[in-house]
Design an enzyme around this catalytic site. Structure first.
Site, PDB file in Angstrom:
ATOM      1  N   ARG A 290      38.816  40.065  53.382  1.00  0.00           N
ATOM      2  CA  ARG A 290      37.543  40.403  52.760  1.00  0.00           C
ATOM      3  C   ARG A 290      36.539  40.968  53.778  1.00  0.00           C
ATOM      4  O   ARG A 290      35.795  41.899  53.484  1.00  0.00           O
ATOM      5  CB  ARG A 290      36.973  39.135  52.100  1.00  0.00           C
ATOM      6  CG  ARG A 290      35.877  39.406  51.141  1.00  0.00           C
ATOM      7  CD  ARG A 290      35.349  38.100  50.550  1.00  0.00           C
ATOM      8  NE  ARG A 290      34.200  38.411  49.742  1.00  0.00           N
ATOM      9  CZ  ARG A 290      34.229  38.649  48.433  1.00  0.00           C
ATOM     10  NH1 ARG A 290      35.336  38.540  47.768  1.00  0.00           N
ATOM     11  NH2 ARG A 290      33.148  38.974  47.789  1.00  0.00           N
TER      12      ARG A 290
ATOM     13  N   TYR B 168      49.302  35.585  50.019  1.00  0.00           N
ATOM     14  CA  TYR B 168      49.691  36.927  50.481  1.00  0.00           C
ATOM     15  C   TYR B 168      49.234  37.183  51.907  1.00  0.00           C
ATOM     16  O   TYR B 168      48.392  36.464  52.443  1.00  0.00           O
ATOM     17  CB  TYR B 168      49.197  38.022  49.527  1.00  0.00           C
ATOM     18  CG  TYR B 168      47.707  38.108  49.215  1.00  0.00           C
ATOM     19  CD1 TYR B 168      46.818  38.754  50.059  1.00  0.00           C
ATOM     20  CD2 TYR B 168      47.212  37.608  48.008  1.00  0.00           C
ATOM     21  CE1 TYR B 168      45.468  38.882  49.723  1.00  0.00           C
ATOM     22  CE2 TYR B 168      45.859  37.728  47.661  1.00  0.00           C
ATOM     23  CZ  TYR B 168      44.995  38.370  48.537  1.00  0.00           C
ATOM     24  OH  TYR B 168      43.669  38.500  48.196  1.00  0.00           O
TER      25      TYR B 168
ATOM     26  N   ASP C 140      28.919  41.881  39.830  1.00  0.00           N
ATOM     27  CA  ASP C 140      28.844  40.493  39.360  1.00  0.00           C
ATOM     28  C   ASP C 140      27.489  40.153  38.755  1.00  0.00           C
ATOM     29  O   ASP C 140      27.379  39.182  37.996  1.00  0.00           O
ATOM     30  CB  ASP C 140      29.109  39.516  40.523  1.00  0.00           C
ATOM     31  CG  ASP C 140      30.591  39.269  40.760  1.00  0.00           C
ATOM     32  OD1 ASP C 140      31.417  39.970  40.155  1.00  0.00           O
ATOM     33  OD2 ASP C 140      30.919  38.370  41.558  1.00  0.00           O
TER      34      ASP C 140
HETATM   35  C1  LIG Z   1      38.013  33.101  45.186  1.00  0.00           C
HETATM   36  C2  LIG Z   1      37.735  34.536  44.788  1.00  0.00           C
HETATM   37  C3  LIG Z   1      38.703  35.512  44.976  1.00  0.00           C
HETATM   38  C4  LIG Z   1      38.448  36.847  44.586  1.00  0.00           C
HETATM   39  N1  LIG Z   1      39.418  37.786  44.768  1.00  0.00           N
HETATM   40  C5  LIG Z   1      39.187  39.061  44.383  1.00  0.00           C
HETATM   41  C6  LIG Z   1      40.189  40.069  44.586  1.00  0.00           C
HETATM   42  O1  LIG Z   1      41.277  39.804  45.103  1.00  0.00           O
HETATM   43  N2  LIG Z   1      39.905  41.355  44.179  1.00  0.00           N
HETATM   44  C7  LIG Z   1      38.699  41.689  43.600  1.00  0.00           C
HETATM   45  O2  LIG Z   1      38.502  42.869  43.251  1.00  0.00           O
HETATM   46  N3  LIG Z   1      37.739  40.745  43.410  1.00  0.00           N
HETATM   47  C8  LIG Z   1      37.947  39.460  43.792  1.00  0.00           C
HETATM   48  N4  LIG Z   1      36.976  38.516  43.609  1.00  0.00           N
HETATM   49  C9  LIG Z   1      35.701  38.902  42.985  1.00  0.00           C
HETATM   50  C10 LIG Z   1      34.739  39.512  43.975  1.00  0.00           C
HETATM   51  O3  LIG Z   1      34.575  38.690  45.102  1.00  0.00           O
HETATM   52  C11 LIG Z   1      33.376  39.760  43.313  1.00  0.00           C
HETATM   53  O4  LIG Z   1      33.559  40.273  42.022  1.00  0.00           O
HETATM   54  C12 LIG Z   1      32.574  40.756  44.148  1.00  0.00           C
HETATM   55  O5  LIG Z   1      32.224  40.191  45.386  1.00  0.00           O
HETATM   56  C13 LIG Z   1      31.313  41.200  43.373  1.00  0.00           C
HETATM   57  O6  LIG Z   1      30.568  42.101  44.161  1.00  0.00           O
HETATM   58  P1  LIG Z   1      28.997  42.192  43.993  1.00  0.00           P
HETATM   59  O7  LIG Z   1      28.550  43.211  44.975  1.00  0.00           O
HETATM   60  O8  LIG Z   1      28.645  42.359  42.572  1.00  0.00           O
HETATM   61  O9  LIG Z   1      28.447  40.765  44.418  1.00  0.00           O
HETATM   62  P2  LIG Z   1      28.542  40.074  45.836  1.00  0.00           P
HETATM   63  O10 LIG Z   1      29.692  40.593  46.620  1.00  0.00           O
HETATM   64  O11 LIG Z   1      28.441  38.610  45.554  1.00  0.00           O
HETATM   65  O12 LIG Z   1      27.237  40.549  46.600  1.00  0.00           O
HETATM   66  C14 LIG Z   1      25.941  40.178  46.212  1.00  0.00           C
HETATM   67  C15 LIG Z   1      25.037  40.352  47.428  1.00  0.00           C
HETATM   68  O13 LIG Z   1      23.683  40.210  47.004  1.00  0.00           O
HETATM   69  C16 LIG Z   1      22.991  39.422  47.949  1.00  0.00           C
HETATM   70  N5  LIG Z   1      21.856  38.824  47.246  1.00  0.00           N
HETATM   71  C17 LIG Z   1      21.861  37.872  46.278  1.00  0.00           C
HETATM   72  N6  LIG Z   1      20.622  37.608  45.850  1.00  0.00           N
HETATM   73  C18 LIG Z   1      19.784  38.417  46.562  1.00  0.00           C
HETATM   74  C19 LIG Z   1      18.379  38.613  46.563  1.00  0.00           C
HETATM   75  N7  LIG Z   1      17.566  37.913  45.755  1.00  0.00           N
HETATM   76  N8  LIG Z   1      17.835  39.532  47.406  1.00  0.00           N
HETATM   77  C20 LIG Z   1      18.653  40.254  48.243  1.00  0.00           C
HETATM   78  N9  LIG Z   1      20.002  40.098  48.279  1.00  0.00           N
HETATM   79  C21 LIG Z   1      20.563  39.206  47.446  1.00  0.00           C
HETATM   80  C22 LIG Z   1      24.037  38.410  48.405  1.00  0.00           C
HETATM   81  O14 LIG Z   1      23.683  37.811  49.634  1.00  0.00           O
HETATM   82  C23 LIG Z   1      25.270  39.297  48.511  1.00  0.00           C
HETATM   83  O15 LIG Z   1      25.374  39.931  49.758  1.00  0.00           O
HETATM   84  C24 LIG Z   1      37.207  37.186  44.000  1.00  0.00           C
HETATM   85  C25 LIG Z   1      36.228  36.197  43.829  1.00  0.00           C
HETATM   86  C26 LIG Z   1      36.481  34.890  44.210  1.00  0.00           C
HETATM   87  C27 LIG Z   1      35.418  33.846  44.005  1.00  0.00           C
END
Ligand SMILES: Cc1cc2nc3c(=O)[nH]c(=O)nc-3n(C[C@H](O)[C@H](O)[C@H](O)COP(=O)(O)OP(=O)(O)OC[C@H]3O[C@@H](n4cnc5c(N)ncnc54)[C@H](O)[C@@H]3O)c2cc1C
Length: 377
Positions: free
Chosen positions: A109, A214, A293
């Protein structure tokens, strides 16, 4: 006089926020990413990068880097926990790459996050900026941060994850859905396995639990495992909470020898409560939209959460291409209309935890090309 570029503020420098920043920069948009963390930490986890996500990452210029750093599996194999019988072997490797138009990679990651960060100049990212307020002014959108700073932008993208502040501001606070299940996860050096061999990528299906194992490095030097099992009382949902490796071994006692060997060699684990949300009725309001997310969090059972956020980035950039401040709200409407059905279907399929358990038609997930699918009218 030429119009100035659109100014877009992205909240959150996770998978979705950085992908979106990189995609918007490709079309000349002036992007600033605001991230609450004071630095990027390398989280010990693996991540599967589906062919659908790789098509987006290729256009962001990251394919070569990710191929060089990630593992290229022959398949995602699905096996019975006790007998080891193969339930369904989803073949990846070269044949899937030819069919779906991009490789399926297994990454650390931290490597994926660092690759995304390398596609966005450091001066476009403001660390230590936790968003706490957002309102519309005559000049556009005003963002307020916990450190006292403020910023204005023509449009705001809330890529701030499952506990999105932007979503709370737009639609009010709502609790996540605790699934009653937890995930243990860790990465560790494959050398700790000694002579024991493991498959490229295997999901071991038990009766009420599973474990996925993996490699995350091209030379098979690092192993990743992630589990899912019931533990309704545990409600800590954090990348840093620790678990007890003895408890983990106990929970998977009786699983195939290969699983037991991987767990016996495992030095340390993290523990995580698995959450998701129901599909949101709406992702946007005026010049603000959610992405990743923040609007469609899902259980990790299809390994598609980050892939959906990365696809969002490509589609949103297409919707914003050539748009001025007055067109932002309509571009966000188009974005939601284009993405809603697909992300809902992936959320629902993930929740059921059936993906690839039996022979599955996976084309609808991996063949999707976010750069070419028709945009909603
Ligand atoms: C155990 C596990 C395994 C996974 N495996 C996979 C996989 O194999 N393949 C896959 O595609 N997905 C996988 N996922 C899903 C994936 O991790 C998430 O869907 C992905 O990280 C979502 O991206 P995002 O940018 O929406 O949110 P995030 O990556 O969570 O990023 C959100 C960011 O916003 C920041 N933030 C939050 N609130 C604020 C605020 N108020 N002000 C400023 N910044 C803020 C946080 O610090 C963070 O950096 C997995 C999830 C889990 C839990």
């Amino acid at each position: 006089m030429t119009a100035r570029p659109l100014r877009v503020a992205i909240v959150g420098a996770g998978m979705g926020g950085l992908s979106t920043a990189a995609a918007l920069r490709l079309i000349g948009i002036d992007v600033t990413v605001y991230e609450q963390a004071s630095q990027f930490a390398r989280i010990g986890a693996g991540i599967q990068i589906g062919c659908n996500a790789m098509k987006v990452l290729r256009r962001l210029g990251l394919e070569q880097m990710l191929r060089a750093q990630s593992f290229y599996p022959r398949s995602w194999n699905n096996r019975d926990w006790r007998t080891g019988d193969i339930k369904f072997d989803m073949i990846f490797g070269e044949s899937a790459e030819a069919k779906f138009g991009a490789p399926y990679l297994l990454a650390h990651r931290g490597d994926l996050h660092a690759a995304l960060a390398s596609a966005v100049p450091a001066e476009c990212v403001r660390l230590n900026h936790k968003l706490v307020g957002l309102d519309e002014t005559g000049d556009g959108m005003r963002l307020v941060f916990a450190n006292g700073a403020t910023a204005t932008a023509d449009a705001v993208i809330g890529a701030d994850g499952v506990h999105s502040t932007v979503r709370d501001i737009l639609f009010g606070t709502s609790a996540v859905n605790f699934t009653g299940r937890i995930a243990y996860r860790t990465t560790y050096p494959a050398a700790l396995l000694g002579e024991h061999k493991i498959g490229d990528c295997t999901k071991w299906w038990g009766e009420d639990r599973h474990i996925v194992i993996y490699y995350v490095k091209p030379d098979r030097s690092e192993v990743y495992l992630v589990t899912s099992q019931p533990e309704p009382e545990f409600r800590i949902e954090s990348w840093s909470a620790k678990g007890d490796v003895t408890e983990l071994r106990k929970a998977f006692a009786g699983f195939d020898r290969e699983v037991e060997q991987v767990l016996a060699a495992c030095p340390d684990v993290h523990k995580w409560a698995i959450v998701d949300r129901d599909a949101l009725p709406r992702w946007r309001e005026g010049k603000v939209t959610l992405l990743g997310d923040a609007c469609h969090p899902m259980t990790p059972y299809m390994a598609q959460g980050a892939a959906m956020a990365i696809e969002d980035a490509a589609v949103l950039s297409r919707c914003l291409d050539g748009v001025g401040p007055d067109g932002v709200a309509d571009a966000f409407r188009r974005f939601e209309a284009t993405r809603r059905d697909r992300t809902m279907r992936v959320q629902e399929t993930s929740r059921r935890n059936i993906w690839l358990k039996e022979k599955t038609d996976a084309d609808w997930v991996y063949a999707y090309d976010a750069w070419t699918i028709p945009l909603a009218a």
